[in-house]
Design a protein around this motif. Structure first.
Motif, PDB file in Angstrom:
ATOM      1  N   GLU A  75       8.617   5.821  10.286  1.00  0.00           N
ATOM      2  CA  GLU A  75       8.725   6.529   9.018  1.00  0.00           C
ATOM      3  C   GLU A  75       7.932   7.834   9.076  1.00  0.00           C
ATOM      4  O   GLU A  75       6.804   7.864   9.577  1.00  0.00           O
ATOM      5  N   ILE A  76       8.510   8.904   8.550  1.00  0.00           N
ATOM      6  CA  ILE A  76       7.962  10.246   8.724  1.00  0.00           C
ATOM      7  C   ILE A  76       7.748  10.928   7.378  1.00  0.00           C
ATOM      8  O   ILE A  76       8.601  10.852   6.493  1.00  0.00           O
ATOM      9  N   LYS A  77       6.619  11.593   7.245  1.00  0.00           N
ATOM     10  CA  LYS A  77       6.359  12.480   6.115  1.00  0.00           C
ATOM     11  C   LYS A  77       5.784  13.784   6.667  1.00  0.00           C
ATOM     12  O   LYS A  77       5.051  13.780   7.651  1.00  0.00           O
ATOM     13  N   ARG A  78       6.108  14.886   6.017  1.00  0.00           N
ATOM     14  CA  ARG A  78       5.631  16.175   6.531  1.00  0.00           C
ATOM     15  C   ARG A  78       4.114  16.289   6.474  1.00  0.00           C
ATOM     16  O   ARG A  78       3.468  16.675   7.437  1.00  0.00           O
ATOM     17  N   ASP A  79       3.540  15.976   5.307  1.00  0.00           N
ATOM     18  CA  ASP A  79       2.114  16.199   5.141  1.00  0.00           C
ATOM     19  C   ASP A  79       1.556  15.283   4.058  1.00  0.00           C
ATOM     20  O   ASP A  79       2.265  14.443   3.490  1.00  0.00           O
ATOM     21  N   ARG A  80       0.304  15.460   3.773  1.00  0.00           N
ATOM     22  CA  ARG A  80      -0.381  14.630   2.783  1.00  0.00           C
ATOM     23  C   ARG A  80       0.235  14.795   1.395  1.00  0.00           C
ATOM     24  O   ARG A  80       0.364  13.827   0.645  1.00  0.00           O
ATOM     25  N   LYS A  81       0.630  16.007   1.061  1.00  0.00           N
ATOM     26  CA  LYS A  81       1.231  16.268  -0.251  1.00  0.00           C
ATOM     27  C   LYS A  81       2.493  15.438  -0.436  1.00  0.00           C
ATOM     28  O   LYS A  81       2.723  14.866  -1.509  1.00  0.00           O
ATOM     29  N   ASP A  82       3.320  15.369   0.608  1.00  0.00           N
ATOM     30  CA  ASP A  82       4.543  14.575   0.519  1.00  0.00           C
ATOM     31  C   ASP A  82       4.238  13.095   0.346  1.00  0.00           C
ATOM     32  O   ASP A  82       4.959  12.370  -0.338  1.00  0.00           O
ATOM     33  N   ILE A  83       3.154  12.629   0.988  1.00  0.00           N
ATOM     34  CA  ILE A  83       2.765  11.223   0.867  1.00  0.00           C
ATOM     35  C   ILE A  83       2.299  10.922  -0.553  1.00  0.00           C
ATOM     36  O   ILE A  83       2.707   9.945  -1.176  1.00  0.00           O
ATOM     37  N   GLU A  84       1.416  11.786  -1.091  1.00  0.00           N
ATOM     38  CA  GLU A  84       0.808  11.522  -2.392  1.00  0.00           C
ATOM     39  C   GLU A  84       1.773  11.760  -3.554  1.00  0.00           C
ATOM     40  O   GLU A  84       1.569  11.227  -4.647  1.00  0.00           O
ATOM     41  N   SER A  85       2.830  12.547  -3.333  1.00  0.00           N
ATOM     42  CA  SER A  85       3.764  12.841  -4.422  1.00  0.00           C
ATOM     43  C   SER A  85       4.775  11.714  -4.651  1.00  0.00           C
ATOM     44  O   SER A  85       5.457  11.690  -5.675  1.00  0.00           O
ATOM     45  N   ARG A  86       4.842  10.767  -3.716  1.00  0.00           N
ATOM     46  CA  ARG A  86       5.786   9.656  -3.857  1.00  0.00           C
ATOM     47  C   ARG A  86       5.246   8.605  -4.817  1.00  0.00           C
ATOM     48  O   ARG A  86       4.049   8.316  -4.843  1.00  0.00           O
ATOM     49  N   LYS A  87       6.139   8.029  -5.599  1.00  0.00           N
ATOM     50  CA  LYS A  87       5.732   6.952  -6.499  1.00  0.00           C
ATOM     51  C   LYS A  87       5.381   5.694  -5.708  1.00  0.00           C
ATOM     52  O   LYS A  87       4.494   4.927  -6.090  1.00  0.00           O
ATOM     53  N   GLU A  88       6.095   5.493  -4.615  1.00  0.00           N
ATOM     54  CA  GLU A  88       5.867   4.311  -3.792  1.00  0.00           C
ATOM     55  C   GLU A  88       4.980   4.677  -2.612  1.00  0.00           C
ATOM     56  O   GLU A  88       5.174   5.707  -1.970  1.00  0.00           O
ATOM     57  N   ALA A  89       3.973   3.836  -2.313  1.00  0.00           N
ATOM     58  CA  ALA A  89       3.056   4.106  -1.213  1.00  0.00           C
ATOM     59  C   ALA A  89       3.810   4.186   0.119  1.00  0.00           C
ATOM     60  O   ALA A  89       4.758   3.440   0.356  1.00  0.00           O
ATOM     61  N   PHE A  90       3.372   5.101   0.970  1.00  0.00           N
ATOM     62  CA  PHE A  90       3.992   5.345   2.267  1.00  0.00           C
ATOM     63  C   PHE A  90       4.104   4.050   3.074  1.00  0.00           C
ATOM     64  O   PHE A  90       5.177   3.683   3.580  1.00  0.00           O
TER      65      PHE A  90
END
Length: 326
Positions: A75-90
């Motif tokens: 599973e991939i996320k660009r950066d911390r902002k993308d991780i924290e902006s999701r309603k569901e935890a990474f």
């Protein structure tokens, strides 16, 4: 990262994937074609899916099978902002996807649901155009499992790999706790740098944490002796690489390396790379091109022609000899 310029160290600041105008899908494609960025030379991996939709209409980024028969979810996320902006935890999102993969009963089930559609999407990358995607998928997956001795262990366990340029503390804390409780989950940090018009990416494994003994690479004799006494195996982080084998003299520049159970051979170079038809390349790339896998266990599938032994066996015998001499 520092750049040496006129005997001075000039610091090169990291950039973000956003600043590079790279999307999550760009990173996904980068890893799809270069999954060895987040696995080492002691692991084989076959990518079998991209953007796989599950029953709950979620989409997992990349799906693979490793040399132990585990289904691997990347599973991939660009950066911390993308991780924290999701309603569901990474990490929870990844666990939910991995749980759905646990329901895959056998290799044919994986092929029909995931691998055949993947082959159909990237058909130009595969040989045997006369075969259907299902036929080709079954052939390639079964060969991969058989060669790695994993036919009887297929999907008994699932593994999760999380990739981002930066992680938040909550994700790292959760993954560390999951590791301590038997969940096979790792975190890799991809840090981009831009020098002039070229982009460089530094890959850093954050979790699981290496044991403190993993850093005592130079004290091989001590590690080998402790293995004899405790029966414990060296971790991947501590296993010596090709540069050590050359330094020990158990292999030498100019030796021939053969791909296991194949006819292809290459010449070992003094820097640990190999030369094939006048072209220098890493041993990993050479083996990947031969087997058609996303990543290959270099030391298992590289056979030293002069002795007929794998580099893994040569390494093991040398370390056993050191242990006996202590």
């Amino acid at each position: 990262m520092y750049k040496i310029q006129a005997n001075k160290a000039v610091k090169v600041d990291e950039v973000t994937f956003s600043e590079l105008q790279m999307l999550e899908s760009d990173i996904e494609e980068l890893l799809r074609s270069n999954i060895d960025m987040v696995c080492d030379e002691e692991e084989s991996m076959l990518i079998v899916g991209r953007q796989v939709r599950n029953a709950q209409h979620g989409r997992s980024d990349l799906t693979a099978v490793d040399n132990n028969g585990n289904i691997v979810l990347i599973e991939i996320k660009r950066d911390r902002k993308d991780i924290e902006s999701r309603k569901e935890a990474f990490e929870f999102q990844a666990i939910r996807y991995a749980a759905s993969y646990a329901k895959i009963v056998d290799s044919e089930d994986l092929v029909s649901k995931i691998y055949a559609p993947y082959i159909e999407k990237y058909r130009s990358e595969f040989e045997h155009q006369s075969l259907t995607s299902s036929e080709l998928g079954n052939r390639k997956l079964n060969e991969f499992l058989q060669v790695n001795g994993a036919e009887n262990n297929f999907n008994k366990n699932q593994k999760v790999v999380l990739v981002a340029s930066e992680f938040d503390e909550q994700t790292l804390s959760a993954v560390a706790w999951l590791n301590r409780n038997g969940v096979n989950m790792s975190c890799y940090k991809l840090i981009p740098f831009k020098i002039h018009d070229e982009v460089y990416i530094n890959v850093e494994k954050l979790l699981p944490l290496a044991d403190y003994e993993d850093y005592y690479v130079n004290f091989l004799e001590k590690s080998s002796s402790s293995i004899k006494k405790t029966g414990k195996k060296l971790s991947r982080q501590r296993l010596p690489k090709i540069d050590s084998l050359l330094e020990w003299g158990v292999v030498q520049a100019g030796d021939l390396i053969i791909a296991k159970d194949r006819d292809e051979e290459a010449t070992l170079l003094s820097n640990g790379n190999v030369e094939v038809n006048g072209v220098e390349q890493s041993m990993q790339k050479w083996l990947k091109d031969i087997y058609g896998w996303s990543s290959v266990q270099t030391y298992v599938f590289a056979i030293h022609k002069q002795t007929g032994k794998s580099l893994s066996k040569i390494r093991e015998e040398y370390m056993d000899k050191l242990a006996e001499e202590i």
